[in-house]
Write a protein that holds these residues in place. Structure first.
Motif, PDB file in Angstrom:
ATOM      1  N   LEU A  97       0.818  -1.212   0.000  1.00  0.00           N
ATOM      2  CA  LEU A  97       0.000   0.000   0.000  1.00  0.00           C
ATOM      3  C   LEU A  97       0.858   1.270   0.000  1.00  0.00           C
ATOM      4  N   SER A  98       0.592   2.133  -0.967  1.00  0.00           N
ATOM      5  CA  SER A  98       1.333   3.396  -1.063  1.00  0.00           C
ATOM      6  C   SER A  98       0.371   4.552  -1.259  1.00  0.00           C
ATOM      7  N   LYS A  99       0.769   5.676  -0.720  1.00  0.00           N
ATOM      8  CA  LYS A  99       0.005   6.901  -0.968  1.00  0.00           C
ATOM      9  C   LYS A  99       1.002   8.038  -1.167  1.00  0.00           C
ATOM     10  N   VAL A 100       0.901   8.651  -2.322  1.00  0.00           N
ATOM     11  CA  VAL A 100       1.777   9.769  -2.646  1.00  0.00           C
ATOM     12  C   VAL A 100       0.902  10.988  -2.861  1.00  0.00           C
ATOM     13  N   TYR A 101       1.249  12.068  -2.191  1.00  0.00           N
ATOM     14  CA  TYR A 101       0.524  13.327  -2.405  1.00  0.00           C
ATOM     15  C   TYR A 101       1.358  14.236  -3.294  1.00  0.00           C
ATOM     16  N   GLY A 102       0.700  14.931  -4.189  1.00  0.00           N
ATOM     17  CA  GLY A 102       1.390  15.894  -5.058  1.00  0.00           C
ATOM     18  C   GLY A 102       2.256  15.192  -6.080  1.00  0.00           C
ATOM     19  N   SER A 103       3.020  15.991  -6.834  1.00  0.00           N
ATOM     20  CA  SER A 103       3.917  15.403  -7.836  1.00  0.00           C
ATOM     21  C   SER A 103       5.126  16.316  -8.007  1.00  0.00           C
ATOM     22  N   GLY A 104       6.140  15.804  -8.683  1.00  0.00           N
ATOM     23  CA  GLY A 104       7.360  16.594  -8.932  1.00  0.00           C
ATOM     24  C   GLY A 104       8.051  16.969  -7.633  1.00  0.00           C
ATOM     25  N   GLU A 105       8.424  18.244  -7.513  1.00  0.00           N
ATOM     26  CA  GLU A 105       9.203  18.685  -6.348  1.00  0.00           C
ATOM     27  C   GLU A 105       8.390  18.686  -5.056  1.00  0.00           C
ATOM     28  N   THR A 106       7.066  18.803  -5.195  1.00  0.00           N
ATOM     29  CA  THR A 106       6.229  18.868  -3.992  1.00  0.00           C
ATOM     30  C   THR A 106       5.725  17.471  -3.587  1.00  0.00           C
ATOM     31  N   LYS A 107       6.259  16.433  -4.241  1.00  0.00           N
ATOM     32  CA  LYS A 107       5.780  15.070  -3.984  1.00  0.00           C
ATOM     33  C   LYS A 107       6.090  14.625  -2.550  1.00  0.00           C
ATOM     34  N   VAL A 108       5.070  14.120  -1.882  1.00  0.00           N
ATOM     35  CA  VAL A 108       5.263  13.604  -0.523  1.00  0.00           C
ATOM     36  C   VAL A 108       4.757  12.166  -0.473  1.00  0.00           C
ATOM     37  N   THR A 109       5.642  11.250  -0.078  1.00  0.00           N
ATOM     38  CA  THR A 109       5.223   9.858   0.054  1.00  0.00           C
ATOM     39  C   THR A 109       4.744   9.649   1.484  1.00  0.00           C
ATOM     40  N   ALA A 110       3.434   9.565   1.648  1.00  0.00           N
ATOM     41  CA  ALA A 110       2.868   9.419   2.999  1.00  0.00           C
ATOM     42  C   ALA A 110       2.934   7.966   3.451  1.00  0.00           C
ATOM     43  N   LEU A 111       2.801   7.061   2.491  1.00  0.00           N
ATOM     44  CA  LEU A 111       2.845   5.627   2.800  1.00  0.00           C
ATOM     45  C   LEU A 111       3.617   4.926   1.693  1.00  0.00           C
ATOM     46  N   ASP A 112       4.527   4.044   2.088  1.00  0.00           N
ATOM     47  CA  ASP A 112       5.480   3.499   1.136  1.00  0.00           C
ATOM     48  C   ASP A 112       5.457   1.963   1.177  1.00  0.00           C
ATOM     49  N   SER A 113       4.716   1.329   0.291  1.00  0.00           N
ATOM     50  CA  SER A 113       4.643  -0.135   0.167  1.00  0.00           C
ATOM     51  C   SER A 113       4.472  -0.857   1.503  1.00  0.00           C
ATOM     52  N   VAL A 114       3.382  -0.574   2.164  1.00  0.00           N
ATOM     53  CA  VAL A 114       3.119  -1.200   3.466  1.00  0.00           C
ATOM     54  C   VAL A 114       2.359  -2.516   3.271  1.00  0.00           C
ATOM     55  N   ASN A 115       2.792  -3.536   3.993  1.00  0.00           N
ATOM     56  CA  ASN A 115       2.100  -4.827   3.992  1.00  0.00           C
ATOM     57  C   ASN A 115       1.696  -5.165   5.421  1.00  0.00           C
ATOM     58  N   LEU A 116       0.428  -5.571   5.582  1.00  0.00           N
ATOM     59  CA  LEU A 116      -0.067  -5.901   6.926  1.00  0.00           C
ATOM     60  C   LEU A 116      -1.182  -6.920   6.825  1.00  0.00           C
ATOM     61  N   ILE A 117      -1.254  -7.798   7.798  1.00  0.00           N
ATOM     62  CA  ILE A 117      -2.427  -8.676   7.904  1.00  0.00           C
ATOM     63  C   ILE A 117      -2.962  -8.533   9.324  1.00  0.00           C
ATOM     64  N   ILE A 118      -4.227  -8.167   9.440  1.00  0.00           N
ATOM     65  CA  ILE A 118      -4.849  -8.009  10.760  1.00  0.00           C
ATOM     66  C   ILE A 118      -6.023  -8.977  10.854  1.00  0.00           C
ATOM     67  N   GLU A 119      -5.948  -9.871  11.826  1.00  0.00           N
ATOM     68  CA  GLU A 119      -6.975 -10.909  11.967  1.00  0.00           C
ATOM     69  C   GLU A 119      -8.155 -10.404  12.786  1.00  0.00           C
ATOM     70  N   GLN A 120      -9.258 -11.106  12.634  1.00  0.00           N
ATOM     71  CA  GLN A 120     -10.459 -10.770  13.412  1.00  0.00           C
ATOM     72  C   GLN A 120     -10.163 -10.882  14.906  1.00  0.00           C
ATOM     73  N   GLY A 121     -10.688  -9.939  15.661  1.00  0.00           N
ATOM     74  CA  GLY A 121     -10.533  -9.986  17.109  1.00  0.00           C
ATOM     75  C   GLY A 121      -9.182  -9.514  17.594  1.00  0.00           C
ATOM     76  N   GLN A 122      -8.492  -8.733  16.769  1.00  0.00           N
ATOM     77  CA  GLN A 122      -7.209  -8.181  17.203  1.00  0.00           C
ATOM     78  C   GLN A 122      -7.374  -6.686  17.503  1.00  0.00           C
ATOM     79  N   PHE A 123      -6.726  -6.256  18.568  1.00  0.00           N
ATOM     80  CA  PHE A 123      -6.734  -4.839  18.946  1.00  0.00           C
ATOM     81  C   PHE A 123      -5.354  -4.290  18.556  1.00  0.00           C
ATOM     82  N   VAL A 124      -5.342  -3.480  17.514  1.00  0.00           N
ATOM     83  CA  VAL A 124      -4.079  -3.004  16.964  1.00  0.00           C
ATOM     84  C   VAL A 124      -3.936  -1.496  17.169  1.00  0.00           C
TER      85      VAL A 124
END
Lengths: 245, 145
Positions: free
Chosen positions: A9-36
Motif C-alpha cells: 500500500l502506497s500513498k503519494v501526495y502531489g507530484s514533482g518537487e512537492t511530492k510527498v510519500t505518505a505511505l510506502d509499500s506497506v504490507n499488513l495482515i490483521i486478523e479478526q478480534g485483534q486490537f491493533v
C-alpha cells in the motif's frame, strides 16, 4: 480470511518537487478480534493508513482488502455501503446530539438506515448495557460524564454491528482516568465481542491496552510487536520503543 | 469610530501617525455591550451545503462524489489539527489548545453531518430543491440617520 489485509500500500501526495510519500509499500495482515494500535512520529503516515483502510481515501498503489474484498477497486457507492455496514468510527470528541438521550443517540445510525425505531432502540439499549451504561439510557449528554459520553459514542459506533472499529486518537482530549475508561471499553469490544479495533494513538499508556503495536516511520512499518505483558509492563516497553525510534 | 463618537483622536506633536486614540464614555458603553453580546455563527452560510444542493440540480455532477471528496478533506484537516495540538504544552499554551479543540470538534461534527447526509441522499434527491429565503440586500440603513 483476514479481516484487514494491506498489500504494497502506497500513498503519494502531489507530484514533482512537492511530492510527498505518505505511505510506502506497506504490507499488513490483521486478523479478526485483534486490537491493533498504530503509533509513530508526526507525519509518519499513521493517519493515512487509517484513512485508506477506512475507505476514506484512495491509495496511489497497492490494495486494501476488507474480509477478502479489494476496496481500492470498489466504486464510491459500493465503498460507502461497505463503510456503513462494516466499519464504526470513534473520534476524540463525542459529538452526541444534545437534545437526544443516550438511547436515541446510540440508535440514530440505525434509524437513519431505515431500521424501525423500536428495534433500533432495543439494539441501542443492549449496547449501552454492554458498555456499563445501564440506567443511563434516558440521560442526555449533559447529564453524563466525559467517559460515559464516550461510551455512548462507542455504543453508537457498535450498534450497526461493524466488523472493524477505527479509532482516531480516541483519547486525545480526555483526562487520564477517562482515557483509561475508553481504552478499557475498546479492549472489551475486542475481548468480548471479537471485533477488530484499529486505533491511531500517540499515547503509549493507551496503546498498552492493544494486542499488537505497529510503528510507522516515514511511511514504512519499522516495527510490529505483539504485547503480552501486563498493562504497566507494556506501557514501559512501548515508551522505550517510542523514544528509540 | 471618531465620527461615531466612540473614540477621540489627538496628535499633540502634529504627526498624523503618532497620534493617540482614547475611548469615550459612549465608546466604553459600546465596548461593554460588545462583550455582553453572544456570538452565534450563521449556520446557513455553508459553502459545501450550497455546492451539494446545486449538484442535486445538475446531472453532470455526482452528489455522492462531492461527499467523498469533502469527507477525505475533513479527515485530513482533522489530523493536521490533532497533530498540531499535540505539539502544544498544556501548561503554557492552553489558550491555543482550546481553539484547536473547537476546530477538531467542528470537523468531527461535520464528518457526522456528512454521514447523515449520505444516508439520506436518495430521500433528499426525491424532494423539491430548497428555495433560498429572500433577504434584503445592500448596506443596512445607518444608525445615525
Amino acid at each position: 480470511m483476514a479481516t484487514i489485509e494491506v498489500k504494497n500500500l502506497s500513498k503519494v501526495y502531489g507530484s514533482g518537487e512537492t511530492k510527498v510519500t505518505a505511505l510506502d509499500s506497506v504490507n499488513l495482515i490483521i486478523e479478526q478480534g485483534q486490537f491493533v494500535a498504530v503509533m509513530g512520529p508526526s507525519g509518519c503516515g499513521k493517519s493515512t493508513l487509517l484513512h485508506l483502510i477506512g475507505g476514506l481515501d484512495r491509495p496511489t498503489g497497492g490494495s486494501v482488502f476488507i474480509e477478502g474484498s479489494d476496496i481500492s477497486k470498489m466504486s464510491d457507492n459500493t465503498l460507502t455501503e461497505l463503510r456503513r455496514r462494516k466499519m464504526g468510527f470513534v473520534f476524540q470528541f463525542f459529538n452526541l446530539i444534545p437534545v437526544l438521550d443516550a438511547i436515541e443517540n446510540t440508535a440514530l445510525p440505525l434509524i437513519l438506515d431505515g431500521i424501525k425505531p423500536d428495534i433500533a432502540r432495543t439494539k441501542a439499549s443492549e449496547w449501552l448495557s454492554r458498555n456499563k451504561l445501564d440506567g443511563r439510557g434516558n440521560h442526555r449528554p449533559d447529564e453524563l460524564s466525559g467517559g460515559q459520553q464516550q461510551r455512548v459514542a462507542i455504543s453508537r459506533a457498535m450498534v450497526s454491528d461493524p466488523v472493524i472499529i477505527l479509532a482516531d486518537e480516541p483519547t486525545g482530549n480526555l483526562d487520564s482516568r477517562s482515557s483509561d475508561e475508553i481504552a478499557v471499553a475498546l479492549r472489551k469490544i475486542v475481548t468480548d465481542w471479537k471485533r477488530t479495533v484499529l486505533m491511531v494513538t500517540h499515547d503509549p499508556r493507551i496503546a498498552a491496552y492493544a494486542d499488537r503495536i505497529i510503528f510507522l516511520k516515514d511511511g514504512k512499518v519499522v516495527d510490529d510487536t505483539l504485547l503480552n505483558g501486563s498493562n504497566g509492563e507494556n506501557a514501559k516497553r512501548l515508551k522505550e520503543k517510542v523514544e528509540s525510534l | 469610530m471618531v465620527d461615531s463618537g466612540l473614540v477621540t483622536f489627538s496628535n499633540a506633536n502634529g504627526q498624523q501617525s503618532k497620534g493617540e486614540y482614547a475611548i469615550t464614555p459612549t465608546g466604553h458603553d459600546e465596548l461593554m455591550n460588545w462583550f455582553r453580546m453572544s456570538n452565534i455563527e450563521e449556520p446557513h452560510q455553508d459553502p459545501f451545503y450550497l455546492k451539494l444542493m446545486l449538484s442535486l440540480e445538475l446531472d453532470e455532477v455526482d452528489a455522492s462524489r462531492l461527499i467523498v471528496i469533502q469527507r477525505a478533506a475533513l479527515y485530513q484537516e482533522l489530523h493536521r489539527i490533532t497533530e498540531q495540538r499535540q505539539t502544544l504544552d498544556p501548561q503554557n499554551q492552553l489558550a491555543q489548545m482550546l481553539l484547536m479543540d473547537k476546530s477538531a470538534m467542528h470537523l468531527e461534527a461535520d464528518l457526522r453531518w456528512l454521514d447523515m447526509i449520505e444516508s439520506r441522499l436518495d430521500e433528499v434527491q426525491r424532494q423539491p430543491a430548497p428555495k433560498p429565503a429572500m433577504r434584503p440586500r445592500g448596506r443596512p440603513p445607518s444608525q445615525n440617520a
